[in-house]
Design an enzyme around this catalytic site. Structure first.
Site, PDB file in Angstrom:
ATOM      1  N   HIS A 182       0.817  -1.219   0.000  1.00  0.00           N
ATOM      2  CA  HIS A 182       0.000   0.000   0.000  1.00  0.00           C
ATOM      3  C   HIS A 182       0.849   1.267   0.000  1.00  0.00           C
ATOM      4  CE1 HIS A 182      -4.012  -1.849   0.758  1.00  0.00           C
ATOM      5  NE2 HIS A 182      -3.220  -2.861   1.064  1.00  0.00           N
ATOM      6  N   ASP A 185       3.548   9.603  -0.807  1.00  0.00           N
ATOM      7  CA  ASP A 185       2.350   8.865  -0.409  1.00  0.00           C
ATOM      8  C   ASP A 185       2.136   7.730  -1.398  1.00  0.00           C
ATOM      9  OD1 ASP A 185      -0.009   8.352   1.009  1.00  0.00           O
ATOM     10  OD2 ASP A 185      -0.625  10.446   1.011  1.00  0.00           O
TER      11      ASP A 185
END
Ligand code: ADQ
Length: 455
Positions: free
Chosen positions: A155, A364
């Site tokens: 992720h 991110d």
């Protein structure tokens, strides 16, 4: 379809003192219907240390709790995961700490997840391992079971080799991951970074861009950007109570001409400090119209036991105080800072109320907040300012993309965002909307599982 066993750090439900409640979040929403349909189970930690509950069923899914002691949690999760891997994989924004005493619990705990998963798996099942906490599990599972397919999804970003190579246990991590049949990442850059590290530290061979050969096996590399349940966000955003609440919020914020919003877990990767400085810069150039802009920063408490997060919280609170001290007036503060989690309807009302969404992470994996804002602005004007360093920037090209380290550029982009004409804002938002509708979380789950099924 084949049965799926999800192996994740946390179970998809947590104990609220009286009963098990489903945890909010995209992953759970996307996988719940799949698991309910094809069967299988979810292996993970229950959220409380000490004695584990027996396996049980929740919302039609079998849950297999993994036991973690307080000490293991400190070494494995707060230690190795959050002070070594998390900063390292986010460009070493904060210096990663490598402690040999924390590697041992990481290894041990991964072994425990692998054993619990191996017991839960039946022949021909798919094991789908999630995220950076469990990077050794694919290799460990492969040595326990040779009759299953193993997938892994990361992720967070996989870092460039120049950064990854600092990790004292780089070979073990690469070999652990190479135990999978399919390794999926958020972005193309992460796929390439991993392939390079696997060649150097695992001596894997590349076959084209999306396949590796290692120890006689073939491993597929997949780019699969995670997404949201777009239709759900659209529906809630259009509902009467949320529309009413959004109007109320605008009023509570002093009916400012432009409302700018930031929503993040309080994490040093999210660039909240630089964002506040940029907002200060916007106010500085706004002489004569003091109440024109209001900035709302919602920060969800996160990893409060890790010292770097405690320092960050103080730093941000000081910055909020400084901007409000410099530019506020009696009865009016330009920055509203909320340090809490909001329920989904309230969060969506904030998205609806905001004219500009400021998403400026320094790095991110994806950033779902950016996608959620877009989903809430179907048929409603709004401008998304997005960091080039969020995985979402690979897909959301019609946002105003910005280098978050360049505070002057963020100030200028905010100026452009707050003065953009309606036609341009609408065209950009329509393009973004098409992307988040087409590539939603169900499409993401389908893509990932199709690759695993085909194996
Ligand atoms: P996160 O770092 O947590 O996730 P993000 O993708 O933005 O980051 O997801 C945050 C989620 O929390 C969003 O769904 C958002 O709605 C919710 N949230 C944020 N603030 C909230 C608040 N105040 N109240 C309630 N909910 C709030 C990690 C990676 C990301 C990756 C995701 C999914 O770091 O890069 O996109 O996993 O893979």
């Amino acid at each position: 379809m084949r049965r799926i066993v999800v192996v994740a750090n946390r179970l998809p439900a947590s104990w609220d003192g009286e009963r098990w409640v489903t945890s909010p979040g995209g992953l759970v929403r996307a996988l719940e219907p799949v698991l309910q349909r094809v069967g299988g189970c979810w292996v993970g930690w229950s959220g409380t240390s000490g004695e584990v509950p027996d396996p049980f069923e929740h919302d039609g899914i079998a849950l297999q709790p993994v036991e973690l002691t307080e000490d293991e949690l400190n070494g494995f999760y707060y230690g190795f995961c959050n002070t070594a891997i998390w900063p390292l994989y986010h460009d070493a924004i904060v210096t990663p700490e490598f402690h040999r005493r924390q590697w041992h619990p990481y290894h041990e705990v991964n072994q425990r997840y692998a054993r619990v998963a191996a017991d839960a798996l039946q022949s021909d099942d798919i094991a789908w391992v999630q995220d950076y906490q469990l990077q050794l599990v694919p290799g460990m599972l492969r040595s326990l079971r040779d009759d299953i397919t193993i997938g892994f999804y990361l992720h967070i970003p996989f870092p460039p080799i120049e950064i990854f190579s600092r990790l004292p246990w780089r070979r073990q991590i690469i070999e652990g991951l190479l135990g999978a049949d399919v390794l999926a990442f958020q972005t193309r850059a992460s796929v390439q970074n991993f392939a390079r590290a696997a060649r150097r530290y695992g001596h894997a061979e590349s076959v084209g861009r999306s396949e590796l050969r290692w120890r006689g096996r073939s491993i597929r590399l997949q780019r699969a950007p995670i997404a949201i349940d777009t239709a759900h966000f659209e529906t809630v955003a259009a509902s009467e109570p949320v529309q009413r609440r959004a109007a109320e919020l605008r009023h509570e914020l002093g009916d400012a001409e432009k409302i700018i919003l930031g929503v993040d877990r309080l994490d040093y990767t999210k660039g909240i400090d630089l964002r506040l400085k940029a907002f200060g810069g916007l106010l500085e150039s706004n002489v004569g119209a003091p109440r024109r802009y209001a900035f709302v920063q919602v920060a969800v408490p996160s990893r409060e036991d890790v010292p770097a997060y405690q320092d960050l919280r103080s730093e941000i609170e000081q910055l909020v105080g400084r901007v409000n001290g410099d530019y506020g007036e009696p009865g009016w503060s330009p920055v509203s800072y909320l340090y809490r989690s909001l329920d989904l309807e309230e969060l969506i009302a904030y998205y609806v109320a905001a004219d500009v969404m400021l998403v400026t992470p320094l790095r991110d994996g994806m950033n779902l907040v950016a996608k959620e804002y877009v989903a809430c602005h179907r048929n409603r004007p709004g401008v998304l300012v997005l960091s080039e360093f969020a995985g979402a920037a690979e897909q959301l090209k019609s946002a105003l993309l910005v280098n978050p380290y360049d505070v002057d550029a963020v100030v200028e982009t905010l100026r452009v965002a707050t003065t953009m004409d309606l036609a341009e804002a609408t065209t950009r938002m329509q393009r973004l909307g098409r992307t988040v509708r087409k590539e939603d979380v169900f499409e993401w789950a389908r893509d990932c599982l199709a690759m695993l099924e085909a194996f």
